[in-house]
Design a protein around this motif. Structure first.
Motif: not given
Length: 55
Positions: A38-43
């Motif tokens: 999720g962090v990679v996606f949002v970033g």
């Protein structure tokens, strides 16, 4: 730069689908894998938005 962000977005999406459907992760491992993807996606989505042309 933008092609790398698109690639990260696609990989994060595939990772999220894998974690939620196929992986036999339980407990903390599943939470960490979901949060990481999720962090990679949002970033990467934020990076794409910030580098978009304003025309």
């Amino acid at each position: 730069m933008r092609p790398a962000l698109w690639l990260l977005l696609a990989i994060a999406t595939a990772a999220a689908v894998y974690v939620s459907t196929f992986a036999d992760y339980t407990g903390t491992t599943r939470v960490l894998a979901s949060v990481g993807s999720g962090v990679v996606f949002v970033g990467s989505a934020l990076g794409l938005w910030l580098t978009s042309s304003k025309e």
